[in-house]
Design a protein around this motif. Structure first.
Motif, PDB file in Angstrom:
ATOM      1  N   VAL A 168     -56.409 -15.457  -1.930  1.00  0.00           N
ATOM      2  CA  VAL A 168     -56.879 -14.412  -1.025  1.00  0.00           C
ATOM      3  C   VAL A 168     -58.075 -14.965  -0.255  1.00  0.00           C
ATOM      4  O   VAL A 168     -59.104 -15.300  -0.849  1.00  0.00           O
ATOM      5  N   THR A 169     -57.941 -15.068   1.069  1.00  0.00           N
ATOM      6  CA  THR A 169     -59.042 -15.516   1.910  1.00  0.00           C
ATOM      7  C   THR A 169     -59.547 -14.346   2.744  1.00  0.00           C
ATOM      8  O   THR A 169     -59.065 -13.224   2.617  1.00  0.00           O
ATOM      9  N   ASP A 170     -60.503 -14.625   3.608  1.00  0.00           N
ATOM     10  CA  ASP A 170     -61.057 -13.567   4.440  1.00  0.00           C
ATOM     11  C   ASP A 170     -60.101 -13.100   5.521  1.00  0.00           C
ATOM     12  O   ASP A 170     -60.264 -12.007   6.063  1.00  0.00           O
ATOM     13  N   THR A 171     -59.065 -13.888   5.815  1.00  0.00           N
ATOM     14  CA  THR A 171     -58.163 -13.526   6.917  1.00  0.00           C
ATOM     15  C   THR A 171     -56.676 -13.592   6.574  1.00  0.00           C
ATOM     16  O   THR A 171     -55.855 -13.006   7.273  1.00  0.00           O
ATOM     17  N   VAL A 172     -56.322 -14.338   5.527  1.00  0.00           N
ATOM     18  CA  VAL A 172     -54.919 -14.585   5.195  1.00  0.00           C
ATOM     19  C   VAL A 172     -54.734 -14.544   3.685  1.00  0.00           C
ATOM     20  O   VAL A 172     -55.607 -14.975   2.936  1.00  0.00           O
ATOM     21  N   GLU A 173     -53.589 -14.001   3.247  1.00  0.00           N
ATOM     22  CA  GLU A 173     -53.184 -14.127   1.850  1.00  0.00           C
ATOM     23  C   GLU A 173     -52.069 -15.165   1.767  1.00  0.00           C
ATOM     24  O   GLU A 173     -51.119 -15.136   2.547  1.00  0.00           O
ATOM     25  N   LEU A 174     -52.206 -16.072   0.814  1.00  0.00           N
ATOM     26  CA  LEU A 174     -51.252 -17.152   0.641  1.00  0.00           C
ATOM     27  C   LEU A 174     -50.712 -17.129  -0.783  1.00  0.00           C
ATOM     28  O   LEU A 174     -51.405 -16.693  -1.705  1.00  0.00           O
ATOM     29  N   ALA A 175     -49.510 -17.606  -0.964  1.00  0.00           N
ATOM     30  CA  ALA A 175     -48.925 -17.727  -2.293  1.00  0.00           C
ATOM     31  C   ALA A 175     -48.264 -19.092  -2.400  1.00  0.00           C
ATOM     32  O   ALA A 175     -47.476 -19.477  -1.534  1.00  0.00           O
ATOM     33  N   VAL A 176     -48.602 -19.834  -3.450  1.00  0.00           N
ATOM     34  CA  VAL A 176     -48.101 -21.185  -3.662  1.00  0.00           C
ATOM     35  C   VAL A 176     -47.171 -21.188  -4.869  1.00  0.00           C
ATOM     36  O   VAL A 176     -47.593 -20.855  -5.979  1.00  0.00           O
ATOM     37  N   VAL A 177     -45.904 -21.533  -4.646  1.00  0.00           N
ATOM     38  CA  VAL A 177     -44.944 -21.616  -5.738  1.00  0.00           C
ATOM     39  C   VAL A 177     -45.283 -22.832  -6.592  1.00  0.00           C
ATOM     40  O   VAL A 177     -45.458 -23.940  -6.078  1.00  0.00           O
ATOM     41  N   ARG A 178     -45.380 -22.644  -7.890  1.00  0.00           N
ATOM     42  CA  ARG A 178     -45.769 -23.727  -8.785  1.00  0.00           C
ATOM     43  C   ARG A 178     -44.569 -24.433  -9.415  1.00  0.00           C
ATOM     44  O   ARG A 178     -44.509 -25.653  -9.450  1.00  0.00           O
ATOM     45  N   CYS A 179     -43.631 -23.680  -9.960  1.00  0.00           N
ATOM     46  CA  CYS A 179     -42.469 -24.269 -10.618  1.00  0.00           C
ATOM     47  C   CYS A 179     -41.290 -24.207  -9.663  1.00  0.00           C
ATOM     48  O   CYS A 179     -40.806 -23.116  -9.331  1.00  0.00           O
TER      49      CYS A 179
END
Length: 210
Positions: A168-179
């Motif tokens: 969670v950033t100030d302008t964008v939400e990101l999601a990083v797939v791990r597996c």
């Protein structure tokens, strides 16, 4: 463009990851196993100060994990929780290696790759004063239209260590797939990747402005 040196690291990135990965809540491989490279891709830091590399690795007979890393020449303020370790680079000296999910430089680069298909960095080796191009070991593609305006990322406010890992950033939400076991289905703005042995694109990350 990412400019690399033919250099030695001590400890190596794989040695650092072998010690660090088993402590991650999203890690699904065996403990005390050697970590091997499957593929990798890089993003550019516009300031040219931070190395941004995402490694796809496997430990023993475990699944492929996605591990974004940033390499810095000095500690990142307030990021002790994201430090994977330090390593001595035979050309650049001491490098601080971070889980990139806590690094705003990575967050900005990932947002641009997903939302504006900014692409991966071209990689060159510096050899005897000349540059040699290195072919990428994988290809990544963002679902956003190239040239789309992307909100500037100023700070990482919160990270949820899960799979996917939420940034969670100030302008964008990101999601990083791990597996990368094929269990994630692409939804919304997505970064996908292909590599040797994986010709069908798999989702690597997601992004949405907030």
């Amino acid at each position: 463009m990412a400019l690399l040196h033919r250099a030695k690291l001590h400890p190596t990135k794989f040695e650092l990851l072998a010690a660090w990965l088993p402590g991650r809540p999203w890690y699904r491989g065996p403990a005390n196993a050697d970590v091997e490279s499957v593929a990798a891709y890089r993003f550019d830091d516009p300031a040219g100060a931070v190395g941004v590399e995402t490694m796809l690795v496997r430990a023993g007979d475990g699944p492929v994990h996605q591990v974004p890393l940033t390499y810095r020449g000095a500690p990142l303020d307030g990021a002790d929780d994201w430090l994977v370790g330090t390593s001595e680079h035979s050309v650049l000296g001491r490098r601080w290696v971070y889980d990139a999910c806590g690094d705003p430089v990575y967050a900005a680069a990932l947002a641009a790759a997903v939302l504006a298909d900014a692409g991966q960095a071209e990689v060159f080796f510096e050899v005897d004063g000349r540059r040699e191009h290195r072919e990428p070991s994988m290809t990544v593609t963002g679902s956003g239209a190239r040239g789309t305006s992307v909100p500037a990322v100023g700070a990482v406010r919160r990270v949820v260590q899960d799979d996917p890992t939420l940034i969670v950033t100030d302008t964008v939400e990101l999601a990083v797939v791990r597996c990368l076991d094929g269990g994630h289905r692409a939804t919304g703005a997505t970064l996908t990747g292909t590599w040797d042995g994986q010709p069908a694109p798999l989702p690597l990350a997601y992004a949405r402005p907030v």
